[in-house]
Design a protein around this motif. Structure first.
Motif, short mmCIF file in Angstrom:
data_model
loop_
_atom_site.label_atom_id
_atom_site.label_comp_id
_atom_site.label_asym_id
_atom_site.label_seq_id
_atom_site.Cartn_x
_atom_site.Cartn_y
_atom_site.Cartn_z
N GLY A 532 -15.83 -19.01 -2.67
CA GLY A 532 -17.25 -19.10 -2.40
C GLY A 532 -17.53 -19.72 -1.04
O GLY A 532 -16.67 -20.41 -0.46
N LYS A 533 -18.72 -19.48 -0.51
CA LYS A 533 -19.11 -20.00 0.81
C LYS A 533 -20.42 -20.77 0.69
O LYS A 533 -21.16 -20.63 -0.27
N TRP A 534 -20.67 -21.57 1.67
CA TRP A 534 -21.89 -22.35 1.78
C TRP A 534 -22.02 -23.35 0.63
O TRP A 534 -21.02 -23.93 0.22
N LYS A 535 -23.21 -23.54 0.07
CA LYS A 535 -23.43 -24.68 -0.82
C LYS A 535 -24.26 -24.30 -2.04
O LYS A 535 -24.88 -23.24 -2.08
N ALA A 536 -24.27 -25.21 -3.02
CA ALA A 536 -25.05 -25.02 -4.25
C ALA A 536 -25.66 -26.35 -4.66
O ALA A 536 -25.31 -27.41 -4.13
N ALA A 537 -26.59 -26.29 -5.62
CA ALA A 537 -27.20 -27.50 -6.18
C ALA A 537 -26.44 -27.90 -7.44
O ALA A 537 -26.12 -27.05 -8.29
N LYS A 538 -26.17 -29.19 -7.58
CA LYS A 538 -25.37 -29.69 -8.70
C LYS A 538 -26.20 -30.67 -9.53
O LYS A 538 -26.98 -31.47 -8.99
N SER A 539 -26.04 -30.61 -10.85
CA SER A 539 -26.80 -31.46 -11.76
C SER A 539 -26.52 -32.94 -11.52
O SER A 539 -25.43 -33.34 -11.11
N ARG A 540 -27.55 -33.75 -11.82
CA ARG A 540 -27.46 -35.20 -11.81
C ARG A 540 -27.77 -35.72 -13.21
O ARG A 540 -28.26 -34.97 -14.06
N LEU A 541 -27.54 -37.00 -13.43
CA LEU A 541 -27.92 -37.61 -14.69
C LEU A 541 -29.40 -37.98 -14.64
O LEU A 541 -29.89 -38.56 -13.67
N HIS A 542 -30.11 -37.62 -15.71
CA HIS A 542 -31.54 -37.92 -15.80
C HIS A 542 -31.74 -39.43 -15.80
O HIS A 542 -31.02 -40.16 -16.51
N PRO A 543 -32.67 -39.96 -15.02
CA PRO A 543 -32.82 -41.42 -14.91
C PRO A 543 -33.23 -42.10 -16.22
O PRO A 543 -33.02 -43.30 -16.37
N GLU A 544 -33.81 -41.34 -17.16
CA GLU A 544 -34.24 -41.95 -18.42
C GLU A 544 -33.32 -41.61 -19.58
O GLU A 544 -32.92 -42.49 -20.34
N THR A 545 -32.94 -40.34 -19.72
CA THR A 545 -32.13 -39.93 -20.87
C THR A 545 -30.64 -40.09 -20.62
O THR A 545 -29.85 -40.16 -21.57
N GLY A 546 -30.22 -40.08 -19.36
CA GLY A 546 -28.80 -40.15 -19.04
C GLY A 546 -28.08 -38.84 -19.18
O GLY A 546 -26.88 -38.75 -18.89
N ALA A 547 -28.77 -37.78 -19.61
CA ALA A 547 -28.16 -36.46 -19.74
C ALA A 547 -28.26 -35.72 -18.41
O ALA A 547 -29.17 -35.97 -17.61
N PRO A 548 -27.36 -34.78 -18.13
CA PRO A 548 -27.42 -34.05 -16.86
C PRO A 548 -28.63 -33.10 -16.81
O PRO A 548 -29.03 -32.53 -17.83
N TRP A 549 -29.17 -32.95 -15.62
CA TRP A 549 -30.30 -32.04 -15.40
C TRP A 549 -30.43 -31.75 -13.92
O TRP A 549 -29.80 -32.41 -13.07
N LEU A 550 -31.24 -30.77 -13.59
CA LEU A 550 -31.67 -30.50 -12.23
C LEU A 550 -33.18 -30.37 -12.23
O LEU A 550 -33.76 -29.75 -13.13
N ARG A 551 -33.80 -30.93 -11.22
CA ARG A 551 -35.23 -30.72 -10.98
C ARG A 551 -35.37 -30.23 -9.55
O ARG A 551 -35.14 -30.97 -8.61
#
Length: 648
Positions: A532-551
């Motif tokens: 693959g080339k270039w870049k992608a968006a990666k999930s973070r941990l939700h600041p309240e639930t601690g579960a991974p998400w993307l916004r």
């Protein structure tokens, strides 16, 4: 003996030459057209030695940059300009900010304001020629008051101060009651100080200026000259869009240069009241006050003088001719788009102005061309100006194999359109031209951007992964073009059956630019793993639930229709489900899809359709969106790329 006689004759001839009027002008250029016309009149007047230009009012620095670009384009870049560092009263620069925010200014191709403060520039220029100087005030009197306070020794060096300001008997409508005129009211303390300084005053109040306007016939005659000087005025006229602009400040130039030709004067003693009203008071006269003006004669003289200054520009013949191509089906990738329906990307509209009249539905707004200097400073035509619509697709997307540009357009006065693109990777511009296009009605066009070349035919085709900038549409100097629904995309792959979208809502690809700046939201930007080339968006941990998400933020609210489609590529690790939410964060309204049994460990394409009819409560469905939220199972990780939200 003959040599002595020749020298004596030459000296005698020089002695008989009239001394030019030394003018130091202070202006709030950048708000209305009259300051620009006044500067043009000074440049075009052979009687004037323009010593410097200083700027005042709100956004004084921006105004100085505007003055520098104007002076450069008028072939007077040797005239120094500076802005006031003092706290300046007055409005911010509005539409004319575009004149300052041009590559010629941004990349040091015009003169720059000097490093010193406006007051110190004024004083230094007076010290160089300490006699018979005229200060010309075309804005609030802040700088001149500070000059007289800080350097009172300069007063004997001043023949007069000419002030465009005040009102004796009338208001802005040319009739009583008297009004507090803007240049006086904006800084009353400064006006009081200047009027009481003991320097001879020539005051040009509303009594002589309020009804002086540039009529449509006179305006057309001025712009027909097509010199670089008149094109600067025309550019600012187009940005301001005032059909018959007032010429307050230009009248003051005439009062300085040819006071006995157009005016009737009274000798009066003037003072400034706390309200900003200019009052006639008893006592010895301190001002020569313009009571009346031969308005039609003045405007004709000003137009003739400016129009006659400089040579008529000669537009360059176009090369790189091509034809329109089919739009195709759903693009492989959408690099950028602009439909002008929101102000979200307004800061990147580099040339043109909004128009709302005659825009075909469902659109409400389009962009109309404004005269500008060609953005191509290497091989472009810099000896004329061209009407253009330009926007900057920050943060410079990389191209695919088959780059296309789709747009709607309306031409007037020409059947030819030049489409130009800047290559961030190569550092130069390429263009193509299309002729034989219909005029005076909205049409759709698509061009193959791989057909672009540099003006001399070199440069080659757009390459895969080549980053671009500044999408530009130009027409000939006396024509106009309006543009809407611009889409830069990689053409649909073979076998793609879905039609080209009706409208685009958002595109996100994360290859260039920074998270939180060009790509706001809650996610990280990471490189693709080879191949693959270039870049992608990666999930973070939700600041309240601690579960991974993307916004993923859309950078502002974007209107949607009854049906909204979402396409993206994703790579899900250690999980098999996703919850996708298209949201309006302000109202709380959402469109939601829950997906289960998804493949894991490889890149996949996801295509979804959202409709208010599918929601539990259709009445609460959003009419506009500003973010995509993707909720990921605990312990999983999600990568996302090539997000496209559109109306199918």
């Amino acid at each position: 003996m003959l040599a002595v006689l020749c020298c004596w004759l030459a000296g005698g001839i020089r002695a008989q030459e009239p001394q030019r009027l030394r003018v130091l002008v202070d202006t709030d250029v950048g708000s209305y057209l009259d300051d620009t016309v006044a500067l043009a009149l000074l440049v075009a007047s052979p009687e004037v030695e323009l010593r410097c230009v200083t700027t005042c009012g709100g956004d004084a620095e921006t105004r100085a940059w505007i003055a520098c670009r104007f002076l450069t384009m008028a072939n007077r870049r040797e005239v120094p300009a500076a802005w006031s560092r003092a706290a300046n009263a007055g409005e911010k620069v509005g539409p004319l900010f575009q004149y300052r925010y041009h590559p010629a200014v941004l990349f040091n191709r015009t003169a720059k304001p000097v490093a010193t403060d406006a007051v110190e520039l004024l004083y230094s220029r007076l010290v160089q020629r300490p006699h018979a100087n005229t200060l010309l005030a075309l804005g609030p009197l802040t700088n001149f008051a500070k000059l007289l306070e800080t350097h009172p020794d300069c007063k004997p060096w001043l023949a007069r101060i000419v002030v465009m300001g005040g009102a004796i008997r009338v208001g802005y409508n040319g009739r009583p009651p008297v009004a507090a005129e803007w240049n006086i009211k904006a800084d009353v303390a400064a006006a009081k100080a200047v009027f009481a300084a003991g320097v001879p005053l020539v005051v040009v109040p509303l009594d002589a200026t309020a009804q002086v306007k540039l009529s449509v016939p006179q305006r057309d005659r001025l712009f027909a000259a097509q010199t670089l000087l008149t094109q600067q005025i025309e550019t600012m006229f187009q940005l301001l869009d005032d059909e018959t602009p007032a010429l307050f400040d230009a009248v003051a130039v005439a009062a300085a240069v040819l006071p006995d030709r157009f005016f009737e004067f009274d000798e009066q003693r003037l003072a400034v009241e706390a309200s900003g009203v200019t009052a006639v008071i008893p006592g010895a006269a301190n001002a020569r006050v313009a009571r009346a003006l031969k308005s039609e004669e003045f405007v004709a003289w000003a137009v003739d003088r400016i129009a006659a200054h400089g040579e008529r520009t000669q537009p360059r013949a176009l090369q790189n001719h091509t034809t329109l191509v089919p739009q195709g089906n759903l693009p492989r990738q959408v690099h950028t788009f602009e439909d002008y329906e929101t102000d979200i990307e307004k800061r990147w509209w580099l040339s043109g102005r909004l128009e709302t009249n005659g825009v075909p539905p469902p659109g409400r707004r389009a962009f109309r061309s404004v005269l500008t200097l060609d953005f191509d400073d290497r091989q472009g035509d810099l000896k004329s100006m061209y009407p253009a619509v330009v926007f900057n697709p920050v943060p410079g997307p990389p191209m695919g194999e088959n780059t296309r540009l789709s747009f709607r357009y309306r031409l007037h006065g020409t059947d030819t359109l030049r489409v130009q693109l800047y290559s961030l990777s190569k550092g130069y511009h390429r263009y193509l031209s299309v002729s034989g296009l219909p005029q005076d009605r909205w049409e759709h066009g698509t061009v193959d951007m791989t057909q672009m070349r540099r003006p001399d035919g070199t440069g080659g085709a757009l390459a895969v992964d080549e980053r671009i900038d500044d999408i530009q549409f130009y027409v000939s100097p006396t024509a106009q073009v309006s543009v809407d629904d611009v889409v830069l995309y990689d053409a649909a792959p073979a076998g793609e059956a879905r039609p080209f979208p009706k409208r685009f809502v958002f595109t996100g690809w994360f290859d260039t630019g920074k998270q939180g700046v060009e790509w706001p939201g809650d996610f990280d930007i990471v490189p693709h793993q080879p191949p693959g080339k270039w870049k992608a968006a990666k999930s973070r941990l939700h600041p309240e639930t601690g579960a991974p998400w993307l916004r993923i933020s859309f950078r502002g609210l974007r209107p949607i229709g009854d049906t909204t489609a979402l396409r993206l590529r994703y790579h899900l690790s250690n999980g098999s489900s996703l919850k996708l939410v298209l949201a309006n964060s302000r109202s709380g309204a959402t469109l939601t899809k829950q997906l289960n049994d998804l493949p894991s460990g490889r890149w996949e394409e996801l295509n979804l359709t959202f409709s208010a009819r599918d929601q539990a409560d259709a009445a609460t469905a959003p009419s506009a969106l500003d973010e995509l939220r993707i909720f990921v199972p605990a312990g999983a990780e999600l990568l996302v790329d090539d997000v496209l939200v559109y109306e199918p």
